[in-house]
Design a protein around this motif. Structure first.
Motif, short mmCIF file in Angstrom:
data_model
loop_
_atom_site.label_atom_id
_atom_site.label_comp_id
_atom_site.label_asym_id
_atom_site.label_seq_id
_atom_site.Cartn_x
_atom_site.Cartn_y
_atom_site.Cartn_z
N GLN A 50 13.02 -7.27 1.43
CA GLN A 50 13.11 -6.56 0.15
C GLN A 50 12.89 -5.08 0.41
N ALA A 51 13.35 -4.26 -0.53
CA ALA A 51 13.33 -2.82 -0.35
C ALA A 51 12.55 -2.14 -1.45
N ALA A 52 11.80 -1.11 -1.05
CA ALA A 52 11.15 -0.20 -1.99
C ALA A 52 11.82 1.15 -1.85
N LEU A 53 12.19 1.76 -2.99
CA LEU A 53 13.00 2.98 -2.98
C LEU A 53 12.21 4.16 -3.52
N TRP A 54 12.27 5.25 -2.80
CA TRP A 54 11.73 6.52 -3.26
C TRP A 54 12.93 7.41 -3.62
N ASP A 55 13.10 7.67 -4.88
CA ASP A 55 14.26 8.44 -5.34
C ASP A 55 15.53 7.79 -4.78
N ALA B 292 0.83 -1.21 0.00
CA ALA B 292 0.00 0.00 0.00
C ALA B 292 0.86 1.25 0.00
N LEU B 293 1.94 1.24 0.76
CA LEU B 293 2.83 2.40 0.79
C LEU B 293 3.58 2.54 -0.54
N ALA B 294 4.00 1.43 -1.11
CA ALA B 294 4.76 1.47 -2.36
C ALA B 294 3.87 1.81 -3.55
N GLY B 295 2.54 1.62 -3.43
CA GLY B 295 1.63 1.96 -4.53
C GLY B 295 1.48 0.87 -5.55
N GLU B 296 2.05 -0.28 -5.32
CA GLU B 296 1.91 -1.41 -6.24
C GLU B 296 2.22 -2.70 -5.48
N SER B 297 1.88 -3.83 -6.07
CA SER B 297 2.06 -5.12 -5.42
C SER B 297 3.49 -5.60 -5.63
N ARG C 107 15.33 -5.27 -4.71
CA ARG C 107 15.11 -3.83 -4.64
C ARG C 107 14.11 -3.42 -5.71
N HIS C 108 13.20 -2.51 -5.35
CA HIS C 108 12.17 -2.06 -6.27
C HIS C 108 12.03 -0.56 -6.16
N ALA C 109 11.65 0.05 -7.24
CA ALA C 109 11.32 1.48 -7.21
C ALA C 109 9.83 1.61 -6.91
N ALA C 110 9.50 2.47 -5.95
CA ALA C 110 8.10 2.69 -5.59
C ALA C 110 7.37 3.35 -6.73
N ALA C 111 6.02 3.15 -6.75
CA ALA C 111 5.22 3.69 -7.86
C ALA C 111 5.30 5.20 -7.92
N GLY D 151 -6.12 5.58 7.68
CA GLY D 151 -4.90 5.94 8.40
C GLY D 151 -3.65 5.96 7.56
N MET D 152 -3.74 5.60 6.28
CA MET D 152 -2.54 5.55 5.45
C MET D 152 -1.96 6.94 5.20
N ASP D 153 -2.83 7.93 5.08
CA ASP D 153 -2.32 9.29 4.87
C ASP D 153 -1.51 9.76 6.08
N GLU D 154 -2.01 9.46 7.27
CA GLU D 154 -1.27 9.83 8.48
C GLU D 154 0.08 9.11 8.54
N LEU D 155 0.09 7.84 8.16
CA LEU D 155 1.35 7.09 8.16
C LEU D 155 2.33 7.66 7.15
N ARG D 156 1.82 7.98 5.93
CA ARG D 156 2.71 8.57 4.93
C ARG D 156 3.25 9.91 5.40
N ALA D 157 2.39 10.70 6.05
CA ALA D 157 2.83 12.01 6.54
C ALA D 157 3.91 11.85 7.61
#
Length: 634
Positions: A94-99, A74-79, A115-119, A233-239
């Motif tokens: 495993q890792a999801a990378l933002w920039d 859900a945080l990465a935006g894809e499965s 390693r994966h790039a987030a959506a 609650g996902m918006d609060e977690l992302r924030a």
């Protein structure tokens, strides 16, 4: 008006250097787990800082079925992670990378191959985030638990994912949350799957979870209610994640918490395992000779400390066994998680806190212990016997040097008291032809050996020095100080014997007046001989009926008679007066020699007993100073 400025704390570099110094000073004195933990923190901090400070590594950790992988997707935006019914689903992290540009070396160090790039990797909100999906910490597979423990020791931000059914699981609280209480600034707790509960039940679960966290020593840790399935609650977690990432301080906060944990463990660490188990070890021996103060194994706890010896100093004590079944030694004995678990389980012997030693009373007691040590060493070294021999030897040599020449040679047949003790440079000449020079001390002295009672008194005095110096210190350092007091005890016998042999040499110096009196005695003896010869010539002339020459007289007494009788009486009188002077001089010399011997033996006690203790106390002072700096918040 002057503005009040906030005082800046020490930098992370200075705290790390202080921690490493404290670990070095505690080597061999504190438990191997605590020392290796501090070294591991210092090593890990250096590597983490050099890799990247622009990325924040956050890890989603939780139990089986808590929904970590769903939350990760859900945080990465894809499965990216597999989600299913069969457990365990996640086998490797495993890792999801933002920039994630430049995060490669960091992930290599973390050993994350997947390693994966987030959506939304190009979005500004989470730029610099490296999100890890960890295996289950309660997995039935040991390799999974080891992987979780390893990464929990290394990541910058810990996001604990719990579900309404197992948020109170003891495996989570006792093996992770409670041992990592010092890391609450880099910790977030997420209550997932709240969509399965009514609204009032969610509130009850959150309150109960907060209570459990407070009991674990984690007040103030953010607790969020989320649902990866519905998005609640996902918006609060992302924030929250975006805020932590933008601050770029999670990595330093994590390292600061690791430093505080390792430093706190050093402060309360017990002695090495060898000391705990009472393993025998030899104290450092002297260069030779039989030790007057050689310490046999004592009884009780103090004896165990004495027998620990060199093995505890070298830090080679036996390692503790593995933790209870299900716990993992991953991260080594030096990780913050392992240290926290050991402390929570009571595996490390407590160092009795951080006691402060008052200087006034201790100084007085140390002075008393030093006087007692000097007194017992003097008694064991036979100082009273030596002092008496100095007085008798002075009178003996005075008679030989200043006595009446007619009888003084008889005194030479009596042995010199100091020579019998092989003291004062009175050792016999070597007969081998090319060895020992005349007057040089050969081997040990012949002072009577110390009795069993005297040896026991010396042992007690040495032990008392260590006990007084160790008063008020933490247990591990008290053991080290007591061992330092005994560390050179086997050298005491030879050192004291050498001190007696060299110091007693002052008792053989010939006073100048002996030479003057000796000259006077020979002058008087010459006058007596002259009178005797004169009378002999007169007797011969009378026997041969030769005319007698005129005799000078003193009154009515002829001069030959005056010379003979007066010389004999004067020689005896000078000898008696010299003997009286020698008796008084012998007493003075004995007193001076006694003072010199006590000073010399006291110096031996200071060098072999007190100086090692002082060095250990100085090490403890530097250790506490380094610990204070390491635990001072920035």
């Amino acid at each position: 008006m002057k503005l009040l400025r906030r005082k800046e704390g020490p930098s992370l570099d200075s705290r790390l250097a202080a921690l490493l110094e404290a670990a070095t000073l505690g080597e061999g004195r504190l438990s191997e787990r605590a020392v290796s933990g501090a070294r591991a923190v210092a090593e890990r901090a250096g590597v983490r800082r050099e890799l990247s400070i622009d990325h924040t590594v956050a890890a989603l950790a939780g139990a089986t079925g808590s929904g970590k992988s769903s939350l990760y997707n859900a945080l990465a935006g894809e499965s990216l992670a597999d989600v299913g019914v069969t457990r365990p689903t996640t086998s490797t992290a495993q890792a999801a990378l933002w920039d994630g540009g430049g995060a490669g070396p960091l992930l290599d160090w973390l050993d994350i191959p997947r390693r994966h790039a987030a959506a939304d990797a190009a979005g500004p909100g989470l730029s610099g985030l490296v999100l890890l999906d960890l295996p289950d910490h309660d997995s039935i597979r040991l390799s999974h638990r080891l992987e979780v423990d390893r990464l929990v020791e290394q990541v910058d931000l810990l996001v604990w994912v719990v579900d309404p059914q197992k948020y109170a699981d003891a495996a989570l609280h006792e093996r992770y949350l409670r041992p990592l209480a010092a890391h609450r600034d880099v910790m977030v707790v997420v209550l997932n799957q709240v969509d399965r509960l009514p609204a009032d039940a969610v509130d009850r679960c959150l309150r109960d979870l907060r209570r459990l966290l407070d009991d674990d020593g984690l007040p103030g840790v953010p607790v969020l209610a989320v649902s990866a399935r519905t998005g609640r609650g996902m918006d609060e977690l992302r924030a929250l994640l975006g805020e932590r990432v933008s601050e770029r301080r999670s990595w330093s906060a994590r390292l600061a918490a690791d430093i505080s944990t390792a430093a706190g463990h050093l402060a309360t660490a017990g002695p090495p395992q060898a000391v705990e188990d009472g393993e025998p070890a030899a104290l450092s021996a002297g260069s030779g000779g039989t030790a007057v103060a050689a310490l046999p194994p004592a009884n009780g706890q103090d004896g165990q400390e004495a027998r620990s010896g060199q093995e505890s100093w070298s830090g080679q004590g036996r390692r503790s066994g593995q933790e209870a079944a299900g716990s993992s030694p991953a991260g080594g004995a030096g990780g913050a998680l392992a240290l926290g678990r050991a402390e929570a389980a009571g595996q490390e012997p407590s160092g009795e806190g951080e006691a402060q030693v008052g200087s006034g009373g201790v100084a007085k007691r140390m002075a008393g212990a030093e006087r007692a040590l000097t007194g017992t060493l003097c008694a064991a070294a036979g100082v009273p016997v030596v002092v008496e021999a100095v007085a008798k030897g002075h009178r003996h040599r005075a008679v030989v040097a200043t006595g009446w020449p007619v009888t003084r040679w008889i005194r030479k047949f009596r042995p010199d008291p100091l020579r019998r003790l092989r003291l004062g440079g009175m050792a016999p000449k070597s007969r081998s032809g090319g060895g020992q020079a005349a007057g040089e001390i050969v081997g040990r002295t012949s002072v009577p050996a110390a009795s069993a009672v005297q040896r026991a008194q010396v042992e007690t005095a040495v032990r008392d020095v260590g006990e007084v110096a160790a008063a008020g210190l933490p247990a591990a350092w008290a053991v080290a100080v007591r061992q330092a007091a005994r560390s050179r005890a086997r050298e005491l016998a030879d050192a004291v014997d050498r001190a007696v042999a060299t110091t007693s040499a002052v008792g053989t110096r010939r006073p100048r007046w002996w030479r003057a009196v000796n000259g006077l005695q020979w002058l008087v003896f010459a006058a007596m001989l002259a009178g005797a010869l004169w009378l002999g010539v007169l007797f011969g002339m009378d026997y041969l009926r030769l005319p007698q020459p005129p005799l000078p007289t003193v009154g009515v007494v002829p001069w030959p008679t005056v010379l003979l009788v007066g010389g004999a009486l004067a020689g005896v009188l000078v000898a008696l007066l010299s003997r009286l002077a020698a008796w008084a001089g012998g007493r003075r010399r004995a007193r001076r020699t006694g003072k010199a011997l006590r000073a010399s033996i006291g110096q031996v006690g200071r060098e072999l007993v007190l100086e090692p203790v002082d060095a250990e106390l100085d090490t403890y002072a530097r250790f506490t100073e380094a610990l204070d700096l390491a635990r001072t918040p920035a």
